[in-house]
Motif scaffolding. Structure first.
Motif, PDB file in Angstrom:
ATOM      1  N   LYS A   1       0.886  -1.297   0.012  1.00 58.20           N
ATOM      2  CA  LYS A   1      -0.074   0.006  -0.054  1.00 58.20           C
ATOM      3  C   LYS A   1       0.907   1.336   0.004  1.00 58.20           C
ATOM      4  N   LEU A   2       2.195   1.282  -0.174  1.00 59.98           N
ATOM      5  CA  LEU A   2       3.139   2.411  -0.147  1.00 59.98           C
ATOM      6  C   LEU A   2       3.501   2.990  -1.384  1.00 59.98           C
ATOM      7  N   LYS A   3       3.121   2.099  -2.294  1.00 62.51           N
ATOM      8  CA  LYS A   3       3.645   2.603  -3.923  1.00 62.51           C
ATOM      9  C   LYS A   3       3.293   4.038  -4.218  1.00 62.51           C
ATOM     10  N   LYS A   4       1.913   4.432  -4.063  1.00 61.23           N
ATOM     11  CA  LYS A   4       1.757   5.914  -4.317  1.00 61.23           C
ATOM     12  C   LYS A   4       2.423   6.876  -3.438  1.00 61.23           C
ATOM     13  N   LEU A   5       2.312   6.639  -2.232  1.00 62.08           N
ATOM     14  CA  LEU A   5       3.003   7.422  -1.187  1.00 62.08           C
ATOM     15  C   LEU A   5       4.738   7.700  -1.590  1.00 62.08           C
ATOM     16  N   ARG A   6       5.294   6.591  -1.646  1.00 60.29           N
ATOM     17  CA  ARG A   6       6.669   6.690  -2.153  1.00 60.29           C
ATOM     18  C   ARG A   6       6.934   7.066  -3.422  1.00 60.29           C
ATOM     19  N   LEU A   7       6.163   7.099  -4.363  1.00 58.11           N
ATOM     20  CA  LEU A   7       6.400   7.443  -5.798  1.00 58.11           C
ATOM     21  C   LEU A   7       6.242   9.054  -5.519  1.00 58.11           C
ATOM     22  N   LEU A   8       5.184   9.496  -4.890  1.00 53.37           N
ATOM     23  CA  LEU A   8       5.002  10.797  -4.672  1.00 53.37           C
ATOM     24  C   LEU A   8       6.113  11.544  -3.856  1.00 53.37           C
ATOM     25  N   THR A   9       6.591  11.154  -2.744  1.00 53.16           N
ATOM     26  CA  THR A   9       7.822  11.510  -2.186  1.00 53.16           C
ATOM     27  C   THR A   9       8.929  11.574  -3.061  1.00 53.16           C
ATOM     28  N   LEU A  10       9.090  10.392  -3.886  1.00 57.17           N
ATOM     29  CA  LEU A  10      10.330  10.515  -4.603  1.00 57.17           C
ATOM     30  C   LEU A  10      10.279  11.474  -5.783  1.00 57.17           C
ATOM     31  N   PHE A  11       8.997  11.631  -6.466  1.00 58.80           N
ATOM     32  CA  PHE A  11       9.000  12.743  -7.613  1.00 58.80           C
ATOM     33  C   PHE A  11       9.068  14.035  -7.153  1.00 58.80           C
ATOM     34  N   ILE A  12       8.442  14.397  -5.958  1.00 55.96           N
ATOM     35  CA  ILE A  12       8.710  15.781  -5.367  1.00 55.96           C
ATOM     36  C   ILE A  12      10.074  16.090  -5.088  1.00 55.96           C
ATOM     37  N   SER A  13      10.734  15.014  -4.760  1.00 54.84           N
ATOM     38  CA  SER A  13      12.073  15.470  -4.011  1.00 54.84           C
ATOM     39  C   SER A  13      13.045  15.516  -5.263  1.00 54.84           C
ATOM     40  N   ILE A  14      12.606  14.846  -6.484  1.00 53.46           N
ATOM     41  CA  ILE A  14      13.542  14.937  -7.631  1.00 53.46           C
ATOM     42  C   ILE A  14      13.165  16.179  -8.397  1.00 53.46           C
ATOM     43  N   PHE A  15      11.885  16.722  -8.153  1.00 54.39           N
ATOM     44  CA  PHE A  15      11.486  18.004  -8.809  1.00 54.39           C
ATOM     45  C   PHE A  15      12.325  19.031  -7.814  1.00 54.39           C
ATOM     46  N   LEU A  16      12.513  19.202  -6.696  1.00 55.43           N
ATOM     47  CA  LEU A  16      13.215  20.068  -5.773  1.00 55.43           C
ATOM     48  C   LEU A  16      14.622  20.027  -6.082  1.00 55.43           C
ATOM     49  N   ILE A  17      15.208  18.677  -6.476  1.00 56.74           N
ATOM     50  CA  ILE A  17      16.673  18.421  -6.538  1.00 56.74           C
ATOM     51  C   ILE A  17      16.863  19.215  -8.221  1.00 56.74           C
ATOM     52  N   VAL A  18      15.981  19.025  -9.045  1.00 56.19           N
ATOM     53  CA  VAL A  18      16.338  19.680 -10.345  1.00 56.19           C
ATOM     54  C   VAL A  18      16.084  21.238 -10.244  1.00 56.19           C
ATOM     55  N   MET A  19      15.252  21.757  -9.315  1.00 54.25           N
ATOM     56  CA  MET A  19      15.200  23.161  -9.578  1.00 54.25           C
ATOM     57  C   MET A  19      16.232  23.938  -8.638  1.00 54.25           C
ATOM     58  N   ILE A  20      16.841  23.136  -7.468  1.00 53.66           N
ATOM     59  CA  ILE A  20      17.755  23.703  -6.988  1.00 53.66           C
ATOM     60  C   ILE A  20      19.079  23.456  -7.783  1.00 53.66           C
ATOM     61  N   SER A  21      19.365  22.381  -8.338  1.00 52.59           N
ATOM     62  CA  SER A  21      20.397  22.451  -9.386  1.00 52.59           C
ATOM     63  C   SER A  21      20.590  23.000 -10.417  1.00 52.59           C
ATOM     64  N   LEU A  22      19.661  23.740 -10.827  1.00 52.21           N
ATOM     65  CA  LEU A  22      19.470  24.996 -11.766  1.00 52.21           C
ATOM     66  C   LEU A  22      20.008  26.132 -11.479  1.00 52.21           C
ATOM     67  N   ILE A  23      19.679  26.324 -10.078  1.00 48.89           N
ATOM     68  CA  ILE A  23      19.953  27.490  -9.598  1.00 48.89           C
ATOM     69  C   ILE A  23      21.336  27.191  -8.791  1.00 48.89           C
ATOM     70  N   TYR A  24      21.753  26.423  -8.099  1.00 45.64           N
ATOM     71  CA  TYR A  24      23.010  26.134  -7.651  1.00 45.64           C
ATOM     72  C   TYR A  24      23.533  24.789  -7.951  1.00 45.64           C
ATOM     73  N   PRO A  25      24.233  24.963  -9.098  1.00 47.05           N
ATOM     74  CA  PRO A  25      24.728  23.466  -9.635  1.00 47.05           C
ATOM     75  C   PRO A  25      25.863  22.917  -8.932  1.00 47.05           C
ATOM     76  N   SER A  26      26.371  23.466  -7.826  1.00 49.05           N
ATOM     77  CA  SER A  26      27.496  22.563  -7.634  1.00 49.05           C
ATOM     78  C   SER A  26      27.124  21.362  -6.845  1.00 49.05           C
ATOM     79  N   ALA A  27      25.997  20.924  -6.337  1.00 49.57           N
ATOM     80  CA  ALA A  27      25.633  19.590  -5.904  1.00 49.57           C
ATOM     81  C   ALA A  27      25.622  18.562  -7.351  1.00 49.57           C
ATOM     82  N   LYS A  28      24.967  19.219  -8.179  1.00 53.12           N
ATOM     83  CA  LYS A  28      24.796  18.390  -9.495  1.00 53.12           C
ATOM     84  C   LYS A  28      26.051  18.078 -10.133  1.00 53.12           C
TER      85      LYS A  28
END
Length: 423
Positions: free
Chosen positions: A226-253
Motif C-alpha cells: 500500500k506504499l507505492k503511491k506514497l513512495r512515488l509521490l515523495t520520490l517525484f517531489i524530491s526529484i523536482f526540488l533537486i532539479v530546481m535547486i540544481s538549476l540555481i545552485y549547480p555545485s551539488a549536481k
C-alpha cells in the motif's frame, strides 16, 4: 522477561530502552556514545540472562548464523597474520549479535518504547534538515561551521550527513507507517520531512548515500502493498526540488553527476594516461585490483580481519602509491580479501537468503498474498542497501556503519515473529 521489583525493571528494561531510543542522537556525535550504548545494552541483557538462567532468547537461527561467523572471525584472526588490533575488532564483534537479541527481547516484553525511538529519529531529522539546508545556502551551519566543499551539518569534517539520512531513512519511514495512519494530519509533516531529507542527501554531495536512498525507494515501490503511491509521490517531489535547486545552485549536481562521470573516465575531462573505464574512479579501481591480488595469494582465509591496510603497501599487491588505504572501499571486496572464500561464503549465504525471501514475496503478490507486511518491507529496504554489492562503501568493520545497520534487525525479527504469533 520477568522482573521482581521496580528497580529490576528499570535496570533490565527501562534503562536499555532509553539507551536504544537515544542511539539516533548518539550516531550524530560519532561512534563512541552509540557504540557504548550497544555494548551496555548487550552487557545488561547478558547479566539478566545469567541471573535468570534463561538463554532461550538466543535460540534463533539468525543468531546461530551470526555466532558461527563471529567464531570464524576470531579463529581467522588468531591463526592468520595475528595482531592485537584485528583481535580486538573480531573478538568484540559479538556485541552486535547480542544487541539485536537484547532489543528483540525488550520489544517482546513491551514495545511501547518504539515511539520514543521514533521521536528521537524525528527530532534528529528535523534538526539536520534545518541545519543542513541553512549550511548549504548560507555557507555555514547554526554553530558557525563552514560548509567547505560539502554540506555536513553537525557532522563537521566527517561529511557523513548523507550517509546518516540514507541509512536511517528506511527505519524512519517504516516506523511512521507503523505508528501513524496515513490520513492523519501529522503524517503530512512526515511527508515533508521525507521529501526534504531526500533532497538534502543530494545536496550533501554523498553519491553513495544518494544511490542508497533511491535503491530503498525502488525496493519499497516494487515490493510494498500500500506504499507505492506514497513512495512515488515523495520520490517525484524530491526529484523536482533537486532539479530546481540544481538549476540555481549547480555545485551539488556537478559533484554527483559530472564529477562521477569524469572519475569513471566517461565525462568531458578524461584521464590522459588511460582510455580505460574505471570502476567508480581510478583510485577505487586501484583498491579493487590490490584486493584481488591479495585474494589470489590468500584464497581461503584472506589476509586477516582489517589487514588490508597492513598489506596494501606490499610490492606484490599494490598498483601504485595511491592503491593503499585503511580498507578497499567495497564490502564484498573487503570480505573476500580479508577473510577469504570462507568469510565470503557467509556474505553470499546472507545475500541468497535475502533474495530468496524477497522473490517469494514478489511471486506471492500475484496471488494477492505476501510474506512481509509494508513495515517489514521498509526495514528490508534498509538492509538491501547494505547487501547491494556494486557501490563504494565504508569498512565492513566500521563501528558507526555496523550500528546503523543492526538497528534494522530487531524490528524486522520482532515484527515477523509477532505476525506469525497473531496468525
Amino acid at each position: 522477561m520477568i522482573f521482581n521489583s521496580v528497580t529490576e525493571k528499570f535496570i533490565f528494561y527501562s534503562f536499555p530502552a532509553i539507551l536504544f531510543s537515544l542511539i539516533p542522537f548518539f550516531l550524530i556525535t560519532g561512534p563512541f556514545l552509540s557504540d557504548l550504548s550497544v555494548s551496555l545494552i548487550g552487557l545488561i541483557f547478558l547479566i539478566y540472562c545469567f541471573k535468570e538462567k534463561n538463554f532461550s532468547y538466543f535460540k534463533h537461527k539468525y543468531f546461530y548464523f551470526f555466532l558461527i561467523f563471529w567464531v570464524y572471525l576470531v579463529i581467522n584472526t588468531l591463526i592468520n597474520n595475528f595482531n592485537f588490533q584485528s583481535l580486538k575488532i573480531s573478538f568484540f564483534f559479538f556485541r552486535y549479535g547480542i544487541f539485536v537479541i537484547a532489543i528483540f527481547a525488550l520489544l517482546n516484553f513491551d514495545c511501547k518504547f518504539i515511539k520514543y525511538f521514533f521521536y528521537c529519529i524525528f527530532i534528529c531529522f528535523i534538526a539536520l534538515i534545518i541545519d543542513g539546508f541553512y549550511q548549504y545556502f548560507v555557507g555555514e551551519n547554526i554553530l558557525g561551521w563552514s560548509k567547505t566543499n560539502r554540506t555536513s551539518s553537525f557532522f563537521g569534517e566527517e561529511k557523513i550527513l548523507g550517509s546518516y539520512l540514507s541509512r536511517l531513512w528506511p527505519i524512519f519511514f517504516g516506523l511512521s507507517i507503523f505508528l501513524f495512519k496515513q490520513k492523519n494530519k501529522t503524517f503530512i509533516l512526515f511527508i515533508s520531512i521525507f521529501i526534504l531529507s531526500e533532497t538534502l542527501i543530494f545536496l550533501s554531495g554523498d553519491r553513495t548515500a544518494f544511490f542508497y536512498i533511491n535503491l530503498s525507494a525502488i525496493f519499497v515501490i516494487l515490493f510494498s502493498q500500500k506504499l507505492k503511491k506514497l513512495r512515488l509521490l515523495t520520490l517525484f517531489i524530491s526529484i523536482f526540488l533537486i532539479v530546481m535547486i540544481s538549476l540555481i545552485y549547480p555545485s551539488a549536481k556537478n559533484r554527483l553527476i559530472d564529477k562521477t562521470l569524469n572519475e569513471m573516465n566517461l565525462g568531458d575531462i578524461k584521464d590522459e594516461d588511460s582510455q580505460e573505464i574505471y570502476i567508480f574512479s581510478k583510485i577505487h579501481t586501484n583498491y579493487y585490483i590490490t584486493s584481488y591480488r591479495m585474494f589470489l595469494d590468500n584464497k581461503i582465509l584472506g589476509v586477516g580481519v582489517k589487514n588490508y591496510r597492513n598489506f596494501c603497501g606490499d610490492e606484490k599487491y599494490k598498483v601504485n602509491k595511491k592503491s593503499c588505504s585503511t580498507h578497499p572501499h567495497n564490502s564484498y571486496v573487503q570480505i573476500l580479501s580479508e577473510t577469504g572464500l570462507i568469510g565470503f561464503l557467509f556474505l553470499i549465504v546472507a545475500l541468497f537468503y535475502f533474495c530468496k525471501n524477497v522473490l517469494r514475496h514478489a511471486l506471492l503478490k500475484f496471488k494477492a498474498k505476501s510474506i512481509f507486511n509494508d513495515f517489514e518491507i521498509c526495514i528490508l529496504s534498509g538492509i538491501a542497501i547494505y547487501l547491494w554489492p556494486f557501490v563504494p562503501t565504508g569498512s565492513i568493520f566500521n563501528n558507526w556503519l555496523n550500528i546503523a545497520l543492526i538497528l534494522n534487525f530487531p524490528f524486522l525479527i520482532w515484527s515477523i515473529k509477532s505476525n506469525k504469533t497473531n496468525n
